[in-house]
Design an enzyme around this catalytic site. Structure first.
Site, short mmCIF file in Angstrom:
data_model
loop_
_atom_site.label_atom_id
_atom_site.label_comp_id
_atom_site.label_asym_id
_atom_site.label_seq_id
_atom_site.Cartn_x
_atom_site.Cartn_y
_atom_site.Cartn_z
N HIS A 37 75.84 -20.56 64.90
CA HIS A 37 76.72 -21.51 65.60
C HIS A 37 76.65 -22.88 64.93
O HIS A 37 77.66 -23.58 64.82
CB HIS A 37 76.30 -21.66 67.06
CG HIS A 37 76.35 -20.39 67.85
ND1 HIS A 37 75.22 -19.69 68.21
CD2 HIS A 37 77.40 -19.69 68.35
CE1 HIS A 37 75.57 -18.62 68.90
NE2 HIS A 37 76.88 -18.59 69.00
N GLN A 148 82.39 -14.79 60.99
CA GLN A 148 82.84 -13.49 60.45
C GLN A 148 82.04 -12.34 61.06
O GLN A 148 82.47 -11.19 61.03
CB GLN A 148 82.69 -13.48 58.92
CG GLN A 148 83.29 -12.24 58.28
CD GLN A 148 82.80 -12.00 56.89
OE1 GLN A 148 82.91 -12.89 56.05
NE2 GLN A 148 82.23 -10.83 56.64
N GLN A 153 86.74 -9.29 66.51
CA GLN A 153 87.20 -10.38 67.39
C GLN A 153 88.15 -11.31 66.63
O GLN A 153 89.18 -11.74 67.16
CB GLN A 153 85.97 -11.15 67.90
CG GLN A 153 86.29 -12.46 68.59
CD GLN A 153 85.08 -13.09 69.24
OE1 GLN A 153 84.65 -12.69 70.31
NE2 GLN A 153 84.49 -14.11 68.61
N SER A 185 72.13 -13.34 65.69
CA SER A 185 72.85 -13.03 66.92
C SER A 185 72.00 -13.51 68.08
O SER A 185 70.76 -13.43 68.02
CB SER A 185 73.04 -11.51 67.03
OG SER A 185 73.31 -11.15 68.37
O1 PAF Z 1 82.15 -14.94 69.99
C1 PAF Z 1 81.83 -15.41 71.10
O2 PAF Z 1 80.82 -16.07 71.24
C2 PAF Z 1 82.73 -15.17 72.30
O3 PAF Z 1 83.31 -13.91 72.25
C3 PAF Z 1 83.79 -16.26 72.50
C4 PAF Z 1 84.75 -16.31 71.32
C5 PAF Z 1 83.13 -17.61 72.67
C6 PAF Z 1 84.62 -15.98 73.75
O4 PAF Z 1 83.85 -16.00 74.89
#
Ligand code: PAF
Length: 280
Positions: A37, A148, A153, A185
């Site tokens: 993140h 990625q 998603q 993760s």
């Molecule tokens: O990838 C994530 O952390 C989640 O799926 C998201 C995009 C924040 C949606 O809740």
């Protein structure tokens, strides 16, 4: 850094930024922030003038037997990390704020949402598409940042953004790995020491396929079998899928080419992990 909890405050902040001529970046997250993140927030901070990070454990993307209630919630540490990486705002709404009056409106990207993780986690991508579209509507960002690692998603959200002509640029940042190869993760904290060791076979399988592909093997049956062999050696691993697909449709391909997505999902003990690579 400001912490806000309501959609109207987020919209107000965003409109103020836009009025001041700023480019707005949004990093949607479930919280439990880690270096993956951090790389998204850093990328947003570098390319945008104002950055919002949303922290919301979105109930609609978790299945009934999944880890919604025990998903790690580390809000104070998340705020510190986000601030250190250059976030200007944390948006941390309640469930009622995002789904007022048990909202009954959902966003569904047909077909794509039933492939890969969508096949194993029915309803998951409907929950993701719904919450992300709500975040886009509230934050009105110019750019949004996704990892990625969640490649399926990304495909669903790209399609949603194009279909609804949302006009938001989706920026995809590389997978961040621990030095031993394990893709970061928030769920890695569930792994026991032995499971973590066996989980390394996911990245090993990916490297094995990459090497075979570089050496000229493109028949996806052969490539998948090679990955399967590595994962089947580990007693705590149960393969969910190993797939070589077109990244935009998530449909299987027979012959891999540069740009083909290799995606793996596996249960390691009770924890479901995913990993992938784009062959080149
Ligand atoms: O990838 C994530 O952390 C989640 O799926 C998201 C995009 C924040 C949606 O809740």
């Amino acid at each position: 850094m400001q912490i806000i909890h309501t959609v109207s405050e987020l919209r107000h902040w965003s409109r103020q930024q836009r009025a001041a001529g700023k480019i707005i970046g949004l990093v949607p997250t479930l919280g439990a922030l880690h270096a993956g993140h951090a790389s998204l927030i850093r990328a947003a901070h570098k390319a945008c003038d104002a950055v919002a990070v949303s922290i919301f454990v979105n109930p609609t993307q978790f299945g009934p037997n999944e880890d919604f209630s025990r998903y790690p919630r580390t809000f104070d540490a998340d705020c510190k990390l986000a601030e250190a990486e250059g976030a200007d705002v944390i948006f941390a709404p309640s469930v009622e704020e995002i789904y007022p009056n048990n909202a009954t409106t959902f966003v569904e990207v047909a077909e794509l949402s039933d492939r890969l993780d969508g096949a194993s986690r029915p309803g998951h991508f409907r929950g993701v598409a719904t919450v992300v579209s709500k975040l886009f509507i509230a934050a009105e960002p110019d750019r949004t940042y996704f990892g990625q690692k969640d490649a399926a998603q990304v495909a669903v959200l790209r399609r949603m953004t194009a279909d609804l002509r949302l006009g938001v640029e989706i920026v995809v940042c590389p997978i961040i790995r621990d030095p031993d190869g394990l893709a970061l993760s928030s769920r890695n904290i569930y792994l026991s020491a032995e499971e973590r060791k066996q989980a390394l076979s996911l990245s090993r399988a990916i490297r094995r396929v990459e090497t075979l592909f570089t050496n000229g093997v493109s028949d996806t049956t052969v490539l998948i079998a090679a990955a399967e062999k590595l994962l089947q050696n580990e007693e705590k691993i149960r393969i969910d899928y190993i797939a070589l697909v077109d990244w935009s449709t998530l449909l299987p391909v027979e012959i891999a080419t540069p740009g083909t997505l290799l995606a793996i999902a596996a249960h390691v003990g009770a924890t479901r992990l995913i990993d992938n690579t784009i062959l080149h």
